[in-house]
Motif scaffolding. Structure first.
Motif, mmCIF file in Angstrom:
data_model
loop_
_atom_site.group_PDB
_atom_site.id
_atom_site.type_symbol
_atom_site.label_atom_id
_atom_site.label_comp_id
_atom_site.label_asym_id
_atom_site.label_seq_id
_atom_site.Cartn_x
_atom_site.Cartn_y
_atom_site.Cartn_z
ATOM 1 N N ALA A 190 0.839 -1.209 0.000
ATOM 2 C CA ALA A 190 0.000 0.000 0.000
ATOM 3 C C ALA A 190 0.870 1.254 0.000
ATOM 4 O O ALA A 190 0.588 2.221 -0.720
ATOM 5 C CB ALA A 190 -0.932 -0.002 1.200
ATOM 6 N N ALA A 191 1.939 1.250 0.807
ATOM 7 C CA ALA A 191 2.841 2.408 0.845
ATOM 8 C C ALA A 191 3.533 2.602 -0.497
ATOM 9 O O ALA A 191 3.671 3.738 -0.974
ATOM 10 C CB ALA A 191 3.871 2.224 1.956
ATOM 11 N N ALA A 192 3.937 1.505 -1.123
ATOM 12 C CA ALA A 192 4.591 1.606 -2.433
ATOM 13 C C ALA A 192 3.620 2.163 -3.472
ATOM 14 O O ALA A 192 3.991 3.015 -4.295
ATOM 15 C CB ALA A 192 5.110 0.241 -2.870
ATOM 16 N N CYS A 193 2.393 1.711 -3.427
ATOM 17 C CA CYS A 193 1.373 2.237 -4.357
ATOM 18 C C CYS A 193 1.151 3.724 -4.127
ATOM 19 O O CYS A 193 1.015 4.500 -5.077
ATOM 20 C CB CYS A 193 0.061 1.475 -4.194
ATOM 21 N N ALA A 194 1.115 4.133 -2.858
ATOM 22 C CA ALA A 194 0.923 5.546 -2.540
ATOM 23 C C ALA A 194 2.103 6.374 -3.047
ATOM 24 O O ALA A 194 1.908 7.457 -3.616
ATOM 25 C CB ALA A 194 0.749 5.732 -1.036
ATOM 26 N N VAL A 195 3.300 5.892 -2.889
ATOM 27 C CA VAL A 195 4.490 6.606 -3.365
ATOM 28 C C VAL A 195 4.453 6.710 -4.888
ATOM 29 O O VAL A 195 4.732 7.776 -5.462
ATOM 30 C CB VAL A 195 5.780 5.911 -2.880
ATOM 31 N N ILE A 196 4.107 5.625 -5.562
ATOM 32 C CA ILE A 196 4.033 5.642 -7.034
ATOM 33 C C ILE A 196 2.943 6.603 -7.500
ATOM 34 O O ILE A 196 3.140 7.373 -8.453
ATOM 35 C CB ILE A 196 3.792 4.219 -7.583
ATOM 36 N N ALA A 197 1.796 6.582 -6.820
ATOM 37 C CA ALA A 197 0.709 7.494 -7.196
ATOM 38 C C ALA A 197 1.128 8.950 -6.998
ATOM 39 O O ALA A 197 0.846 9.808 -7.848
ATOM 40 C CB ALA A 197 -0.534 7.180 -6.369
ATOM 41 N N CYS A 198 1.811 9.229 -5.882
ATOM 42 C CA CYS A 198 2.291 10.599 -5.643
ATOM 43 C C CYS A 198 3.314 11.004 -6.696
ATOM 44 O O CYS A 198 3.279 12.135 -7.207
ATOM 45 C CB CYS A 198 2.907 10.711 -4.250
ATOM 46 N N ALA A 199 4.217 10.089 -7.027
ATOM 47 C CA ALA A 199 5.239 10.394 -8.034
ATOM 48 C C ALA A 199 4.577 10.651 -9.391
ATOM 49 O O ALA A 199 4.965 11.579 -10.118
ATOM 50 C CB ALA A 199 6.243 9.257 -8.130
ATOM 51 N N ALA A 200 3.582 9.863 -9.728
ATOM 52 C CA ALA A 200 2.884 10.058 -10.999
ATOM 53 C C ALA A 200 2.142 11.388 -10.980
ATOM 54 O O ALA A 200 2.137 12.128 -11.981
ATOM 55 C CB ALA A 200 1.915 8.907 -11.243
ATOM 56 N N GLY A 201 1.518 11.699 -9.860
ATOM 57 C CA GLY A 201 0.802 12.980 -9.748
ATOM 58 C C GLY A 201 1.743 14.155 -9.853
ATOM 59 O O GLY A 201 1.447 15.145 -10.537
ATOM 60 N N VAL A 202 2.891 14.080 -9.187
ATOM 61 C CA VAL A 202 3.881 15.157 -9.256
ATOM 62 C C VAL A 202 4.409 15.276 -10.681
ATOM 63 O O VAL A 202 4.572 16.385 -11.208
ATOM 64 C CB VAL A 202 5.021 14.915 -8.246
ATOM 65 N N GLY A 203 4.638 14.124 -11.316
ATOM 66 C CA GLY A 203 5.132 14.170 -12.705
ATOM 67 C C GLY A 203 4.106 14.790 -13.637
ATOM 68 O O GLY A 203 4.464 15.600 -14.515
ATOM 69 N N THR A 204 2.852 14.437 -13.483
ATOM 70 C CA THR A 204 1.796 15.011 -14.313
ATOM 71 C C THR A 204 1.648 16.500 -14.050
ATOM 72 O O THR A 204 1.532 17.313 -14.984
ATOM 73 C CB THR A 204 0.467 14.306 -14.018
#
Length: 117
Positions: free
Chosen positions: A96-110
Motif C-alpha cells: 500500500a505504501a509503495a502504491c501511494a508513493v508511485i501514485a504521488c510520483a505520478a501525480g507530481v510528474g503530471t
C-alpha cells in the motif's frame, strides 16, 4: 536422508537414551530413599517396592515428556500462524505504501508536465 540429518537423528537418539537413564537412576535413588525409611521391609519386599516405584516414576516421566512435546508442537504452530499473519500484514502495508508513493510520483510528474507547458 542427508548425512547431517542422520547425525542430528543419532545425537537425538543418544540424548534421549541418556535422559531415560538419568530418569531411571533418579527413580532408583528415590526408591532407595523410600525403602531406607521403612527398615522393616525384607530385602525381597524392598526390591519389589523399588521395582514398582521405578515403573510408576518412569511412566509419570514418559507422560510428562509426551505432554511437553504436545504442548511444544501446539506453541510452535501458534507462533508460526502468528508469524505468517504478521508477515502478510507487513507485506500488505508495504504494498500500500509503495502504491501511494508511485501514485504521488505520478501525480507530481503530471503536475510538473502541466505547469511546464
Amino acid at each position: 536422508m542427508s548425512r547431517g540429518t542422520e547425525h542430528r537423528s543419532s545425537v537425538h537418539t543418544v540424548e534421549g537414551y541418556l535422559l531415560a537413564c538419568a530418569h531411571r537412576d533418579q527413580a532408583q535413588r528415590e526408591a532407595g530413599t523410600l525403602c531406607a525409611r521403612m527398615p522393616w521391609l525384607t530385602t525381597a519386599q524392598a526390591q519389589d517396592v523399588t521395582r514398582h516405584y521405578v515403573e510408576q516414576r518412569l511412566e509419570v516421566s514418559r507422560n510428562t515428556l509426551r505432554e511437553i512435546v504436545e504442548r511444544t508442537a501446539q506453541i510452535r504452530q501458534d507462533y508460526e500462524d502468528r508469524y505468517r499473519t504478521l508477515r502478510r500484514d507487513l507485506f500488505r502495508r508495504h504494498a500500500a505504501a509503495a502504491c501511494a508513493v508511485i501514485a504521488c510520483a505520478a501525480g507530481v510528474g503530471t503536475l510538473t508536465g502541466l505547469l511546464a507547458r
